[in-house]
Scaffold this motif. Structure first.
Motif, PDB file in Angstrom:
ATOM      1  N   PRO A 128      69.398 -11.375  21.512  1.00  0.00           N
ATOM      2  CA  PRO A 128      68.072 -10.785  21.705  1.00  0.00           C
ATOM      3  C   PRO A 128      68.077  -9.337  21.230  1.00  0.00           C
ATOM      4  N   GLU A 129      66.970  -8.913  20.671  1.00  0.00           N
ATOM      5  CA  GLU A 129      66.867  -7.551  20.160  1.00  0.00           C
ATOM      6  C   GLU A 129      66.861  -6.566  21.328  1.00  0.00           C
ATOM      7  N   LEU A 130      67.764  -5.602  21.253  1.00  0.00           N
ATOM      8  CA  LEU A 130      67.852  -4.606  22.317  1.00  0.00           C
ATOM      9  C   LEU A 130      66.867  -3.479  22.059  1.00  0.00           C
ATOM     10  N   PRO A 131      66.316  -2.930  23.119  1.00  0.00           N
ATOM     11  CA  PRO A 131      65.382  -1.819  22.925  1.00  0.00           C
ATOM     12  C   PRO A 131      66.109  -0.598  22.378  1.00  0.00           C
ATOM     13  N   ASP A 132      65.370   0.245  21.686  1.00  0.00           N
ATOM     14  CA  ASP A 132      65.911   1.477  21.134  1.00  0.00           C
ATOM     15  C   ASP A 132      66.001   2.499  22.267  1.00  0.00           C
ATOM     16  N   VAL A 133      67.163   2.591  22.872  1.00  0.00           N
ATOM     17  CA  VAL A 133      67.352   3.455  24.027  1.00  0.00           C
ATOM     18  C   VAL A 133      67.143   4.921  23.665  1.00  0.00           C
ATOM     19  N   ALA A 134      67.607   5.331  22.507  1.00  0.00           N
ATOM     20  CA  ALA A 134      67.427   6.723  22.084  1.00  0.00           C
ATOM     21  C   ALA A 134      65.939   7.031  21.908  1.00  0.00           C
ATOM     22  N   GLY A 135      65.198   6.083  21.330  1.00  0.00           N
ATOM     23  CA  GLY A 135      63.756   6.261  21.167  1.00  0.00           C
ATOM     24  C   GLY A 135      63.053   6.369  22.505  1.00  0.00           C
ATOM     25  N   MET A 136      63.465   5.526  23.443  1.00  0.00           N
ATOM     26  CA  MET A 136      62.869   5.573  24.782  1.00  0.00           C
ATOM     27  C   MET A 136      63.166   6.905  25.468  1.00  0.00           C
ATOM     28  N   ARG A 137      64.405   7.377  25.321  1.00  0.00           N
ATOM     29  CA  ARG A 137      64.760   8.663  25.927  1.00  0.00           C
ATOM     30  C   ARG A 137      63.949   9.805  25.310  1.00  0.00           C
ATOM     31  N   ALA A 138      63.824   9.780  23.992  1.00  0.00           N
ATOM     32  CA  ALA A 138      63.052  10.832  23.314  1.00  0.00           C
ATOM     33  C   ALA A 138      61.599  10.799  23.756  1.00  0.00           C
ATOM     34  N   TYR A 139      61.043   9.605  23.884  1.00  0.00           N
ATOM     35  CA  TYR A 139      59.653   9.491  24.324  1.00  0.00           C
ATOM     36  C   TYR A 139      59.508   9.933  25.778  1.00  0.00           C
ATOM     37  N   ALA A 140      60.484   9.588  26.612  1.00  0.00           N
ATOM     38  CA  ALA A 140      60.460  10.026  28.007  1.00  0.00           C
ATOM     39  C   ALA A 140      60.500  11.549  28.091  1.00  0.00           C
ATOM     40  N   GLU A 141      61.276  12.181  27.228  1.00  0.00           N
ATOM     41  CA  GLU A 141      61.339  13.652  27.193  1.00  0.00           C
ATOM     42  C   GLU A 141      59.992  14.239  26.756  1.00  0.00           C
ATOM     43  N   GLU A 142      59.376  13.605  25.760  1.00  0.00           N
ATOM     44  CA  GLU A 142      58.055  14.066  25.315  1.00  0.00           C
ATOM     45  C   GLU A 142      57.046  13.957  26.459  1.00  0.00           C
ATOM     46  N   LEU A 143      57.060  12.828  27.159  1.00  0.00           N
ATOM     47  CA  LEU A 143      56.149  12.642  28.288  1.00  0.00           C
ATOM     48  C   LEU A 143      56.448  13.635  29.413  1.00  0.00           C
ATOM     49  N   ARG A 144      57.727  13.912  29.638  1.00  0.00           N
ATOM     50  CA  ARG A 144      58.107  14.879  30.661  1.00  0.00           C
ATOM     51  C   ARG A 144      57.559  16.269  30.312  1.00  0.00           C
ATOM     52  N   GLY A 145      57.626  16.635  29.028  1.00  0.00           N
ATOM     53  CA  GLY A 145      57.087  17.916  28.574  1.00  0.00           C
ATOM     54  C   GLY A 145      55.573  17.989  28.760  1.00  0.00           C
ATOM     55  N   ILE A 146      54.881  16.912  28.394  1.00  0.00           N
ATOM     56  CA  ILE A 146      53.425  16.868  28.583  1.00  0.00           C
ATOM     57  C   ILE A 146      53.083  16.997  30.052  1.00  0.00           C
ATOM     58  N   PHE A 147      53.790  16.256  30.887  1.00  0.00           N
ATOM     59  CA  PHE A 147      53.535  16.302  32.324  1.00  0.00           C
ATOM     60  C   PHE A 147      53.778  17.701  32.886  1.00  0.00           C
TER      61      PHE A 147
END
Length: 135
Positions: free
Chosen positions: A4-23
């Motif tokens: 099964p295709e694994l999620p892009d963990v680095a992409g998720m972390r980067a997006y989480a950081e972006e969301l954390r900055g916005i928040f």
């Protein structure tokens, strides 16, 4: 056997950081930005100068001013069209002003999609960022 295709963990972390900055920016500046956005009022006048329309931040109609000469020049359909045209221009300008106010805290494309109710774009951007794209 296919893996099964694994999620892009680095992409998720980067997006989480972006969301954390916005928040974080919203926590710091949110109330002030909200007050500024809520106070937005835009007035637009028809091309002939006979109709002026004022709208609030959400494009809600706050006022209509008619020059008395309007009744000498426009029929009912023309008057309705002039009011609608001025209201649409004012609503678009109000939305633009709200985006300018929030731009330091929220990426413009995020806010624009939300304000326009464009759920497909919001979800597509979220999926793209979760998979590591669009960062």
């Amino acid at each position: 056997m296919d893996r099964p295709e694994l999620p892009d963990v680095a992409g998720m972390r980067a997006y989480a950081e972006e969301l954390r900055g916005i928040f974080g920016r919203l926590q710091d500046e949110g109330l002030d930005l909200h007050a500024k956005a809520k106070a937005v009022q835009v007035t637009k006048t028809s091309r002939d100068g006979l109709v002026s329309v004022t709208v609030g931040a959400r494009g809600d109609l706050l006022g209509v001013d008619l020059d008395p000469r309007v009744f000498r020049h426009l029929d009912a359909r023309g008057l309705a069209d002039a009011i609608l045209g001025a209201a649409r221009e004012a609503a678009a300008a109000a939305q633009e002003r709200v985006m300018e106010i929030f731009e330091p805290a929220i990426p413009r494309e995020h806010l624009k999609a939300h304000l326009e109710g464009d759920v497909e774009t919001v979800l597509a951007r979220l999926a793209d960022q979760m998979s590591g794209g669009g960062l």
